[in-house]
Design a protein around this motif. Structure first.
Motif, PDB file in Angstrom:
ATOM      1  N   ALA A 200     -18.618   5.591  -4.851  1.00  0.00           N
ATOM      2  CA  ALA A 200     -19.672   6.048  -5.766  1.00  0.00           C
ATOM      3  C   ALA A 200     -19.394   5.704  -7.227  1.00  0.00           C
ATOM      4  CB  ALA A 200     -19.866   7.550  -5.614  1.00  0.00           C
ATOM      5  N   CYS A 201     -18.140   5.703  -7.641  1.00  0.00           N
ATOM      6  CA  CYS A 201     -17.847   5.405  -9.050  1.00  0.00           C
ATOM      7  C   CYS A 201     -17.558   3.919  -9.240  1.00  0.00           C
ATOM      8  CB  CYS A 201     -16.689   6.253  -9.562  1.00  0.00           C
ATOM      9  SG  CYS A 201     -15.071   5.705  -8.976  1.00  0.00           S
ATOM     10  N   GLU A 202     -17.773   3.157  -8.196  1.00  0.00           N
ATOM     11  CA  GLU A 202     -17.626   1.703  -8.246  1.00  0.00           C
ATOM     12  C   GLU A 202     -16.222   1.261  -8.684  1.00  0.00           C
ATOM     13  OE1 GLU A 202     -20.973  -0.481  -9.712  1.00  0.00           O
ATOM     14  OE2 GLU A 202     -22.306   1.207  -9.343  1.00  0.00           O
ATOM     15  N   GLY A 203     -15.242   1.980  -8.195  1.00  0.00           N
ATOM     16  CA  GLY A 203     -13.865   1.533  -8.379  1.00  0.00           C
ATOM     17  C   GLY A 203     -13.187   2.001  -9.639  1.00  0.00           C
ATOM     18  N   SER A 204     -13.750   3.001 -10.327  1.00  0.00           N
ATOM     19  CA  SER A 204     -13.106   3.444 -11.567  1.00  0.00           C
ATOM     20  C   SER A 204     -12.219   4.666 -11.362  1.00  0.00           C
ATOM     21  CB  SER A 204     -14.149   3.701 -12.652  1.00  0.00           C
ATOM     22  OG  SER A 204     -15.104   4.618 -12.183  1.00  0.00           O
ATOM     23  N   CYS A 205     -11.880   4.970 -10.142  1.00  0.00           N
ATOM     24  CA  CYS A 205     -10.963   6.069  -9.809  1.00  0.00           C
ATOM     25  C   CYS A 205     -11.480   7.410 -10.338  1.00  0.00           C
ATOM     26  CB  CYS A 205      -9.553   5.764 -10.356  1.00  0.00           C
ATOM     27  SG  CYS A 205      -8.268   6.711  -9.503  1.00  0.00           S
ATOM     28  N   ALA A 206     -12.775   7.635 -10.172  1.00  0.00           N
ATOM     29  CA  ALA A 206     -13.376   8.865 -10.661  1.00  0.00           C
ATOM     30  C   ALA A 206     -14.126   9.611  -9.563  1.00  0.00           C
ATOM     31  CB  ALA A 206     -14.331   8.542 -11.809  1.00  0.00           C
ATOM     32  N   CYS A 207     -13.863   9.269  -8.312  1.00  0.00           N
ATOM     33  CA  CYS A 207     -14.467   9.998  -7.197  1.00  0.00           C
ATOM     34  C   CYS A 207     -13.469   9.882  -6.033  1.00  0.00           C
ATOM     35  CB  CYS A 207     -15.824   9.403  -6.810  1.00  0.00           C
ATOM     36  SG  CYS A 207     -15.733   7.793  -6.006  1.00  0.00           S
ATOM     37  N   SER A 208     -13.870  10.307  -4.865  1.00  0.00           N
ATOM     38  CA  SER A 208     -12.960  10.130  -3.725  1.00  0.00           C
ATOM     39  C   SER A 208     -13.717   9.539  -2.544  1.00  0.00           C
ATOM     40  CB  SER A 208     -12.317  11.471  -3.344  1.00  0.00           C
ATOM     41  OG  SER A 208     -13.332  12.397  -2.991  1.00  0.00           O
ATOM     42  N   THR A 209     -14.850   8.922  -2.829  1.00  0.00           N
ATOM     43  CA  THR A 209     -15.701   8.453  -1.733  1.00  0.00           C
ATOM     44  C   THR A 209     -15.225   7.132  -1.119  1.00  0.00           C
ATOM     45  OG1 THR A 209     -17.165   7.346  -3.278  1.00  0.00           O
ATOM     46  CG2 THR A 209     -17.728   9.603  -2.682  1.00  0.00           C
ATOM     47  N   CYS A 210     -14.167   6.551  -1.683  1.00  0.00           N
ATOM     48  CA  CYS A 210     -13.624   5.326  -1.072  1.00  0.00           C
ATOM     49  C   CYS A 210     -12.345   5.669  -0.298  1.00  0.00           C
ATOM     50  CB  CYS A 210     -13.348   4.269  -2.130  1.00  0.00           C
ATOM     51  SG  CYS A 210     -12.115   4.788  -3.323  1.00  0.00           S
ATOM     52  N   HIS A 211     -12.234   6.952   0.064  1.00  0.00           N
ATOM     53  CA  HIS A 211     -11.065   7.434   0.796  1.00  0.00           C
ATOM     54  C   HIS A 211     -10.886   6.680   2.119  1.00  0.00           C
ATOM     55  CE1 HIS A 211      -9.418  11.100   3.296  1.00  0.00           C
ATOM     56  NE2 HIS A 211      -8.455  10.231   2.996  1.00  0.00           N
ATOM     57  N   VAL A 212      -9.688   6.157   2.320  1.00  0.00           N
ATOM     58  CA  VAL A 212      -9.334   5.538   3.607  1.00  0.00           C
ATOM     59  C   VAL A 212      -7.992   6.118   4.062  1.00  0.00           C
ATOM     60  CG1 VAL A 212     -10.572   3.348   3.276  1.00  0.00           C
ATOM     61  CG2 VAL A 212      -8.219   3.571   2.439  1.00  0.00           C
ATOM     62  N   ILE A 213      -7.771   6.063   5.351  1.00  0.00           N
ATOM     63  CA  ILE A 213      -6.521   6.594   5.904  1.00  0.00           C
ATOM     64  C   ILE A 213      -5.731   5.437   6.512  1.00  0.00           C
ATOM     65  CG2 ILE A 213      -5.526   8.148   7.630  1.00  0.00           C
ATOM     66  CD1 ILE A 213      -8.288   9.732   7.301  1.00  0.00           C
ATOM     67  N   VAL A 214      -4.544   5.216   5.990  1.00  0.00           N
ATOM     68  CA  VAL A 214      -3.685   4.161   6.541  1.00  0.00           C
ATOM     69  C   VAL A 214      -3.164   4.668   7.881  1.00  0.00           C
ATOM     70  CG1 VAL A 214      -1.667   2.708   6.139  1.00  0.00           C
ATOM     71  CG2 VAL A 214      -3.045   3.482   4.192  1.00  0.00           C
ATOM     72  N   MET A 215      -3.414   3.922   8.951  1.00  0.00           N
ATOM     73  CA  MET A 215      -3.132   4.443  10.284  1.00  0.00           C
ATOM     74  C   MET A 215      -1.666   4.330  10.681  1.00  0.00           C
ATOM     75  SD  MET A 215      -6.577   3.401  12.296  1.00  0.00           S
ATOM     76  CE  MET A 215      -6.269   4.518  13.643  1.00  0.00           C
ATOM     77  N   ASP A 216      -0.920   3.547   9.959  1.00  0.00           N
ATOM     78  CA  ASP A 216       0.474   3.329  10.325  1.00  0.00           C
ATOM     79  C   ASP A 216       1.361   3.656   9.121  1.00  0.00           C
ATOM     80  OD1 ASP A 216       2.952   2.221  10.902  1.00  0.00           O
ATOM     81  OD2 ASP A 216       2.080   0.607  12.113  1.00  0.00           O
ATOM     82  N   MET A 217       2.261   4.606   9.295  1.00  0.00           N
ATOM     83  CA  MET A 217       3.116   5.043   8.191  1.00  0.00           C
ATOM     84  C   MET A 217       3.926   3.890   7.597  1.00  0.00           C
ATOM     85  SD  MET A 217       4.063   7.450   6.219  1.00  0.00           S
ATOM     86  CE  MET A 217       3.826   9.129   6.790  1.00  0.00           C
ATOM     87  N   GLU A 218       4.316   2.939   8.464  1.00  0.00           N
ATOM     88  CA  GLU A 218       5.100   1.805   7.968  1.00  0.00           C
ATOM     89  C   GLU A 218       4.306   1.031   6.912  1.00  0.00           C
ATOM     90  OE1 GLU A 218       6.300  -1.062  10.952  1.00  0.00           O
ATOM     91  OE2 GLU A 218       6.614  -2.511   9.337  1.00  0.00           O
ATOM     92  N   TYR A 219       3.023   0.824   7.184  1.00  0.00           N
ATOM     93  CA  TYR A 219       2.183   0.118   6.213  1.00  0.00           C
ATOM     94  C   TYR A 219       1.961   0.978   4.971  1.00  0.00           C
ATOM     95  CZ  TYR A 219       1.124  -3.920   9.088  1.00  0.00           C
ATOM     96  OH  TYR A 219       1.220  -5.096   9.789  1.00  0.00           O
ATOM     97  N   TYR A 220       1.786   2.272   5.183  1.00  0.00           N
ATOM     98  CA  TYR A 220       1.595   3.169   4.036  1.00  0.00           C
ATOM     99  C   TYR A 220       2.783   3.047   3.087  1.00  0.00           C
ATOM    100  CZ  TYR A 220       0.951   7.375   1.289  1.00  0.00           C
ATOM    101  OH  TYR A 220       0.797   8.249   0.231  1.00  0.00           O
ATOM    102  N   ASN A 221       3.983   2.992   3.646  1.00  0.00           N
ATOM    103  CA  ASN A 221       5.182   2.917   2.805  1.00  0.00           C
ATOM    104  C   ASN A 221       5.319   1.585   2.079  1.00  0.00           C
ATOM    105  OD1 ASN A 221       5.988   5.510   3.412  1.00  0.00           O
ATOM    106  ND2 ASN A 221       7.156   4.878   5.227  1.00  0.00           N
ATOM    107  N   ARG A 222       4.614   0.583   2.547  1.00  0.00           N
ATOM    108  CA  ARG A 222       4.674  -0.712   1.872  1.00  0.00           C
ATOM    109  C   ARG A 222       3.797  -0.760   0.623  1.00  0.00           C
ATOM    110  NH1 ARG A 222       4.078  -5.069   6.799  1.00  0.00           N
ATOM    111  NH2 ARG A 222       5.644  -4.135   8.170  1.00  0.00           N
ATOM    112  N   LEU A 223       2.889   0.200   0.516  1.00  0.00           N
ATOM    113  CA  LEU A 223       1.971   0.200  -0.634  1.00  0.00           C
ATOM    114  C   LEU A 223       2.665   0.761  -1.867  1.00  0.00           C
ATOM    115  CD1 LEU A 223      -1.204   1.651   1.114  1.00  0.00           C
ATOM    116  CD2 LEU A 223      -0.870  -0.710   0.350  1.00  0.00           C
ATOM    117  N   PRO A 224       2.286   0.284  -3.054  1.00  0.00           N
ATOM    118  CA  PRO A 224       2.794   0.913  -4.273  1.00  0.00           C
ATOM    119  C   PRO A 224       2.351   2.375  -4.304  1.00  0.00           C
ATOM    120  CG  PRO A 224       1.585  -1.116  -4.784  1.00  0.00           C
ATOM    121  CD  PRO A 224       1.361  -0.824  -3.336  1.00  0.00           C
TER     122      PRO A 224
END
Ligand code: FES
Length: 192
Positions: free
Chosen positions: A112-136
């Protein structure tokens, strides 16, 4: 007389040619990036700066010791798992964020905020903890917005804040069953 005339014409022609080539070098129309983009099968949703970076990287690699790296050097595989359990596999250019990738592939991720980190509507869930840990790590701003997300999990992230990098090639992302849109209720921006 004739010799002098011919050499004068030759000099003029060389001058025009030189000016033409210098003028071309000084200005490369942006459309050429998108032409190159189409040749390489990269989505045209990339912003010009990203495209320049992409092409620079590609050129550097292509010219390196004659070794053409695999296309996956520049495009990673991402799987979106939709709320009904169906999966959509897409290729995402490195440097694109997950929200942009979703919109480019007709995946229902609001943003909804078009990528300005001002909402939570782009919420996604990383399905694998290993991949989650690879993210900054998420920034404080992202964490603040995540606190407002519906169905927050240990591996939740905001799609607009996660950039495609070779480290996360093969990542699987689940879309939450619902989102909270506090900013502009019901508004769904169209893909750019
Ligand atoms: Fe609003 Fe990502 S689109 S935080």
């Amino acid at each position: 007389m004739w010799v002098s005339r011919i050499s004068s014409l030759g000099a003029q022609a060389i001058k025009k040619l030189t000016q033409g080539s210098l003028g071309q070098a000084a200005y490369t129309p942006r459309s050429s990036y998108f032409h190159a983009c189409a040749c390489r099968g990269v989505q045209s949703s990339l912003r010009p700066l990203q495209m320049q970076q992409y092409l620079c990287t590609a050129a550097a690699t292509d010219s390196g010791k004659g070794e053409n790296k695999d296309k996956k050097t520049y495009v990673i595989n991402v799987t979106f798992v939709e709320t009904d359990g169906s999966e959509k596999h897409v290729e995402v250019p490195v440097g694109t964020n997950i929200l942009e990738a979703a919109h480019s592939n007709d995946i229902e991720l609001e943003g909804a905020c078009e990528g300005s980190c001002a909402c939570s509507t782009c919420h996604v869930i990383v399905m694998d903890m290993e991949y989650y840990n690879r993210l900054p790590d998420p920034s404080d701003e992202e964490n603040d917005m995540l606190d407002l997300a519906f169905g927050l999990t240990e591996t939740s992230r905001l799609g607009c804040q996660v950039e495609a990098t070779p480290d996360i090639d093969g990542i699987r992302l689940a879309l939450p069953v619902a989102t909270r849109n506090f900013a502009v209720d019901g508004y769904k921006p169209k893909p750019h």
